[in-house]
Scaffold this active site. Structure first.
Site, PDB file in Angstrom:
ATOM      1  N   ARG A 166       0.859  -1.191   0.000  1.00  0.00           N
ATOM      2  CA  ARG A 166       0.000   0.000   0.000  1.00  0.00           C
ATOM      3  C   ARG A 166       0.885   1.227   0.000  1.00  0.00           C
ATOM      4  O   ARG A 166       1.899   1.279   0.692  1.00  0.00           O
ATOM      5  CB  ARG A 166      -0.837   0.047   1.278  1.00  0.00           C
ATOM      6  CG  ARG A 166      -2.243  -0.388   1.117  1.00  0.00           C
ATOM      7  CD  ARG A 166      -3.005  -0.137   2.401  1.00  0.00           C
ATOM      8  NE  ARG A 166      -3.476   1.240   2.503  1.00  0.00           N
ATOM      9  CZ  ARG A 166      -4.528   1.715   1.854  1.00  0.00           C
ATOM     10  NH1 ARG A 166      -5.200   0.946   1.039  1.00  0.00           N
ATOM     11  NH2 ARG A 166      -4.900   2.972   2.009  1.00  0.00           N
ATOM     12  N   HIS A 195      13.306  -3.539  -0.808  1.00  0.00           N
ATOM     13  CA  HIS A 195      12.838  -3.538  -2.201  1.00  0.00           C
ATOM     14  C   HIS A 195      13.738  -4.445  -3.045  1.00  0.00           C
ATOM     15  O   HIS A 195      14.959  -4.395  -2.897  1.00  0.00           O
ATOM     16  CB  HIS A 195      12.846  -2.106  -2.756  1.00  0.00           C
ATOM     17  CG  HIS A 195      12.283  -2.011  -4.132  1.00  0.00           C
ATOM     18  ND1 HIS A 195      10.922  -2.043  -4.374  1.00  0.00           N
ATOM     19  CD2 HIS A 195      12.883  -1.918  -5.343  1.00  0.00           C
ATOM     20  CE1 HIS A 195      10.717  -1.969  -5.682  1.00  0.00           C
ATOM     21  NE2 HIS A 195      11.894  -1.881  -6.291  1.00  0.00           N
ATOM     22  N   GLU A 246       8.449  10.466   1.304  1.00  0.00           N
ATOM     23  CA  GLU A 246       7.077  10.553   0.780  1.00  0.00           C
ATOM     24  C   GLU A 246       6.940  10.071  -0.660  1.00  0.00           C
ATOM     25  O   GLU A 246       5.854  10.031  -1.206  1.00  0.00           O
ATOM     26  CB  GLU A 246       6.552  11.984   0.964  1.00  0.00           C
ATOM     27  CG  GLU A 246       6.363  12.285   2.442  1.00  0.00           C
ATOM     28  CD  GLU A 246       5.870  13.695   2.722  1.00  0.00           C
ATOM     29  OE1 GLU A 246       5.251  14.302   1.847  1.00  0.00           O
ATOM     30  OE2 GLU A 246       6.123  14.174   3.849  1.00  0.00           O
TER      31      GLU A 246
END
Ligand code: GRF
Length: 194
Positions: A91, A109, A142
């Protein structure tokens, strides 16, 4: 003891690597809660098996991304976590979440970022024909799959690799560097023997 909150959506093999590193005394920390946005995520069972509390927060129960993220923040605060570890949490997190834990959210990742951010990083690597890819653990800002890099490990792409074989080779390295990166952030040092 420093405590972690781990966010998952699926299999939870990185969660397992963190739990194993703690059990083996390689990572001086505790997991105080595992949160999932998916009911029945297999990783929840791994948490239960290790005696870690689990909670499920479904986004459909919240009218907006921000309210969902506020609820997540609330649960993590209730469990007094020092660090938030994203471990296959599928998400996008809003600024509400990122600003609640500045410099204290980690993500793993399956590529050498900044190459191949986003979904299907291993497929992207194969499509580009790179000969080397890898795994990255970074602090979360962000932007998606972005922020200061903590650790990376290179992984070769071999003749005849498909998404599955390459993913498995990268995953092995994810499992090594994620607990190491957590130790780095919590204690300013990686495993002494690594
Ligand atoms: C890993 O490949 C991780 O890099 C990516 O999602 C996958 C999660 O796997 N963010 P698991 O749930 O930890 O097994």
């Amino acid at each position: 003891m420093k405590t972690l909150g781990v966010l998952i959506s699926g299999r939870g093999s990185n969660l397992q690597a963190i739990l194993d590193a703690i059990r083996e005394g390689k990572l001086d920390a505790g997991v105080s809660v595992v949160l999932s946005n998916v009911e029945g995520a297999p990783g929840l069972e791994r948490a239960r098996a290790a005696g870690v509390p689990t909670e499920v927060l479904l986004h459909k129960d919240f009218p907006s991304r921000e309210l969902y993220d506020e609820a997540l923040v609330g649960r993590l605060r209730a469990h007094e976590v020092h660090l938030v570890c994203l471990a296959g949490f599928m998400r996008l997190l809003s600024p509400v979440f990122v600003r609640a834990f500045p410099g204290r959210i980690l993500n793993v990742h399956p590529s050498l970022l900044p190459a191949f951010a986003g979904l299907h990083a291993q497929r992207q690597a194969l499509e580009h024909g790179v000969k080397v890819t890898g795994a990255t653990v970074h602090l979360v800002d962000e932007e998606l799959d972005h922020g200061p890099i903590l650790l990376q490990r290179a992984v070769p792409v071999l003749e005849g690799d498909d998404e599955e074989s390459l993913s498995a080779r990268i995953l092995e390295q994810e499992h090594k560097i994620y607990p190491e990166a957590i130790a780095l952030v919590l204690h300013g040092q990686a495993f002494p023997e690594s």
